[in-house]
Motif scaffolding. Structure first.
Motif, PDB file in Angstrom:
ATOM      1  N   GLN A 146       1.148  -1.484   0.261  1.00  0.00           N
ATOM      2  CA  GLN A 146      -0.443   0.213  -0.470  1.00  0.00           C
ATOM      3  C   GLN A 146       0.694   0.955  -0.066  1.00  0.00           C
ATOM      4  N   SER A 147       0.432   2.600  -1.070  1.00  0.00           N
ATOM      5  CA  SER A 147       1.114   3.713  -0.894  1.00  0.00           C
ATOM      6  C   SER A 147       0.809   4.246   0.801  1.00  0.00           C
ATOM      7  N   LEU A 148       1.464   5.454   1.120  1.00  0.00           N
ATOM      8  CA  LEU A 148       1.030   5.767   1.983  1.00  0.00           C
ATOM      9  C   LEU A 148      -0.521   6.444   2.513  1.00  0.00           C
ATOM     10  N   HIS A 149      -0.817   6.211   3.987  1.00  0.00           N
ATOM     11  CA  HIS A 149      -2.226   6.849   4.201  1.00  0.00           C
ATOM     12  C   HIS A 149      -2.202   8.305   3.924  1.00  0.00           C
ATOM     13  N   LYS A 150      -3.595   8.914   3.820  1.00  0.00           N
ATOM     14  CA  LYS A 150      -3.273  10.416   4.879  1.00  0.00           C
ATOM     15  C   LYS A 150      -4.184  10.576   5.986  1.00  0.00           C
ATOM     16  N   GLU A 151      -3.451  10.829   6.843  1.00  0.00           N
ATOM     17  CA  GLU A 151      -3.858  10.598   8.293  1.00  0.00           C
ATOM     18  C   GLU A 151      -4.430  11.738   8.567  1.00  0.00           C
ATOM     19  N   HIS A 152      -4.750  11.647   9.885  1.00  0.00           N
ATOM     20  CA  HIS A 152      -6.047  12.707  10.674  1.00  0.00           C
ATOM     21  C   HIS A 152      -4.718  13.030  12.045  1.00  0.00           C
ATOM     22  N   VAL A 153      -3.891  13.478  11.912  1.00  0.00           N
ATOM     23  CA  VAL A 153      -3.368  14.182  13.286  1.00  0.00           C
ATOM     24  C   VAL A 153      -3.843  14.365  14.167  1.00  0.00           C
ATOM     25  N   ILE A 154      -5.053  15.198  14.074  1.00  0.00           N
ATOM     26  CA  ILE A 154      -5.737  15.223  15.548  1.00  0.00           C
ATOM     27  C   ILE A 154      -7.023  14.410  14.849  1.00  0.00           C
ATOM     28  N   HIS A 155      -7.502  13.464  15.299  1.00  0.00           N
ATOM     29  CA  HIS A 155      -8.679  12.297  14.825  1.00  0.00           C
ATOM     30  C   HIS A 155      -9.936  13.193  14.545  1.00  0.00           C
ATOM     31  N   ASP A 156     -10.217  14.120  15.754  1.00  0.00           N
ATOM     32  CA  ASP A 156     -11.567  14.769  15.202  1.00  0.00           C
ATOM     33  C   ASP A 156     -11.880  16.046  14.762  1.00  0.00           C
ATOM     34  N   GLY A 157     -10.448  16.285  13.987  1.00  0.00           N
ATOM     35  CA  GLY A 157     -10.001  17.348  14.071  1.00  0.00           C
ATOM     36  C   GLY A 157     -10.459  17.601  12.107  1.00  0.00           C
ATOM     37  N   GLU A 158      -9.353  18.631  12.096  1.00  0.00           N
ATOM     38  CA  GLU A 158      -9.875  19.387  10.301  1.00  0.00           C
ATOM     39  C   GLU A 158     -10.125  18.363   9.679  1.00  0.00           C
ATOM     40  N   ASN A 159     -10.277  18.630   8.953  1.00  0.00           N
ATOM     41  CA  ASN A 159     -10.731  18.236   6.975  1.00  0.00           C
ATOM     42  C   ASN A 159      -9.549  17.958   6.330  1.00  0.00           C
ATOM     43  N   ASP A 160      -8.914  19.344   6.152  1.00  0.00           N
ATOM     44  CA  ASP A 160      -8.817  20.309   5.500  1.00  0.00           C
ATOM     45  C   ASP A 160      -6.304  19.886   5.478  1.00  0.00           C
ATOM     46  N   LEU A 161      -5.854  20.270   4.514  1.00  0.00           N
ATOM     47  CA  LEU A 161      -4.507  20.167   5.083  1.00  0.00           C
ATOM     48  C   LEU A 161      -4.073  20.671   6.023  1.00  0.00           C
ATOM     49  N   SER A 162      -4.431  21.387   6.898  1.00  0.00           N
ATOM     50  CA  SER A 162      -3.992  21.083   7.926  1.00  0.00           C
ATOM     51  C   SER A 162      -3.634  19.814   9.403  1.00  0.00           C
ATOM     52  N   ASN A 163      -4.464  20.011   8.664  1.00  0.00           N
ATOM     53  CA  ASN A 163      -4.459  17.898   9.390  1.00  0.00           C
ATOM     54  C   ASN A 163      -3.952  16.647   9.212  1.00  0.00           C
ATOM     55  N   ASN A 164      -3.130  17.233   8.033  1.00  0.00           N
ATOM     56  CA  ASN A 164      -3.215  16.012   7.180  1.00  0.00           C
ATOM     57  C   ASN A 164      -1.678  15.534   6.923  1.00  0.00           C
ATOM     58  N   VAL A 165      -1.503  14.278   7.005  1.00  0.00           N
ATOM     59  CA  VAL A 165       0.239  14.560   6.723  1.00  0.00           C
ATOM     60  C   VAL A 165       0.573  12.565   6.035  1.00  0.00           C
ATOM     61  N   PRO A 166       1.178  12.627   5.872  1.00  0.00           N
ATOM     62  CA  PRO A 166       0.952  10.798   5.348  1.00  0.00           C
ATOM     63  C   PRO A 166       1.719   9.733   5.853  1.00  0.00           C
ATOM     64  N   ALA A 167       0.725   8.727   6.384  1.00  0.00           N
ATOM     65  CA  ALA A 167       1.535   7.943   7.484  1.00  0.00           C
ATOM     66  C   ALA A 167       1.014   6.874   6.520  1.00  0.00           C
ATOM     67  N   CYS A 168       2.466   5.741   6.613  1.00  0.00           N
ATOM     68  CA  CYS A 168       2.074   4.213   6.447  1.00  0.00           C
ATOM     69  C   CYS A 168       1.176   3.566   7.359  1.00  0.00           C
ATOM     70  N   LYS A 169       0.632   1.935   6.965  1.00  0.00           N
ATOM     71  CA  LYS A 169       0.296   1.116   7.061  1.00  0.00           C
ATOM     72  C   LYS A 169       0.111   1.075   9.144  1.00  0.00           C
ATOM     73  N   SER A 170       1.490   0.362   9.147  1.00  0.00           N
ATOM     74  CA  SER A 170       1.453   0.173  10.301  1.00  0.00           C
ATOM     75  C   SER A 170       1.085   1.765  11.718  1.00  0.00           C
ATOM     76  N   CYS A 171       1.487   2.526  10.945  1.00  0.00           N
ATOM     77  CA  CYS A 171       1.703   3.336  11.794  1.00  0.00           C
ATOM     78  C   CYS A 171      -0.112   4.509  11.509  1.00  0.00           C
ATOM     79  N   ASN A 172      -1.008   4.704  11.194  1.00  0.00           N
ATOM     80  CA  ASN A 172      -2.018   4.689  10.123  1.00  0.00           C
ATOM     81  C   ASN A 172      -3.116   4.190  11.273  1.00  0.00           C
ATOM     82  N   SER A 173      -2.606   2.250  11.536  1.00  0.00           N
ATOM     83  CA  SER A 173      -3.283   2.215  12.463  1.00  0.00           C
ATOM     84  C   SER A 173      -3.670   1.781  13.709  1.00  0.00           C
ATOM     85  N   SER A 174      -2.227   1.797  14.167  1.00  0.00           N
ATOM     86  CA  SER A 174      -1.805   2.483  15.536  1.00  0.00           C
ATOM     87  C   SER A 174      -1.970   3.280  16.663  1.00  0.00           C
ATOM     88  N   LYS A 175      -2.146   4.418  15.852  1.00  0.00           N
ATOM     89  CA  LYS A 175      -2.304   5.529  16.077  1.00  0.00           C
ATOM     90  C   LYS A 175      -3.626   5.452  16.827  1.00  0.00           C
TER      91      LYS A 175
END
Length: 216
Positions: free
Chosen positions: A143-172
């Protein structure tokens, strides 16, 4: 016959794990481990329970190794090929439905392709959390890197988005960044942590196209 060093029972050699070994005196020979298979499993399970962080670290090292990547790819391919995954899906439709529902909660990313590309460039096409590259993410997780919300219930725009691998995306998942990153992520990096904060607080403004703001 051989005596187990843990249970002290004399058992057949077939009850012990073995491996090929080599020495100057003996040359090539078969080495039998000092513990029987049952005791070895018990000993391993106890160690994993008593050393969760070391176990995670060991698993991570294996997963990113060439041997681990090949095993992950081969096992996944065979699992899908022999119909096991399809059979599991058919028997667990409710679980899949519930899983997908949870995954979509607070997981809408309202960013453009250009914004996502700029985000990837900013983080050098690496997972913002552990630093694994886009290419390695594909090799290990298929899988390619995911679009990940840094703040789970925060904004859906670029201000709250970082790339994350499957493992980190699932763990966080929905954990707070400060609580999760230092305690659960074995690849904690102060440099990457500060870069994430700089991105979501300042640098994203240089690349965002249509900021989405919550109503006051």
């Amino acid at each position: 016959m051989k005596k187990c060093n843990i249970c002290n029972k004399v058992k057949s050699y077939s009850e012990f794990y073995k491996k090929k070994a080599k020495s100057v005196k003996k040359g090539e020979y078969i080495y039998y481990f000092p513990y029987c298979k049952n005791c070895t499993k018990y000993k391993s399970a106890k160690w994993q329970k008593d050393n969760p962080n070391k176990r995670k670290e060991s698993l991570h090292k294996y997963n990113v190794s060439e041997k681990g990547r090949q095993h992950f790819y081969t096992y996944g391919k065979e699992y899908r090929k022999n119909g096991q995954y399809k059979a599991w899906q058919m028997k667990n439709k409710d679980k899949i439905k519930e899983y997908r529902k949870k995954r979509t909660e607070n997981k809408k990313h309202e960013i453009t392709d250009v914004e996502w590309e700029n985000c990837l460039k900013y983080f050098k096409y690496k997972c913002a959390y552990c630093g694994i590259s886009q290419n390695d993410s594909v090799k290990i997780y298929n899988q390619s890197l995911h679009k990940e919300h840094v703040i789970h219930d925060g904004e859906n725009d670029l201000s709250n988005n970082v790339p994350a691998c499957k493992s980190c995306n699932s763990s966080k998942w929905k954990h707070e960044l400060d609580d999760w990153y230092a305690s659960d992520n074995l690849n904690f990096s102060l440099e990457r942590y500060e870069k994430i904060l700089t991105w979501i607080n300042i640098d994203y403004l240089e690349f965002i196209i249509n900021p989405i703001r919550k109503e006051d």
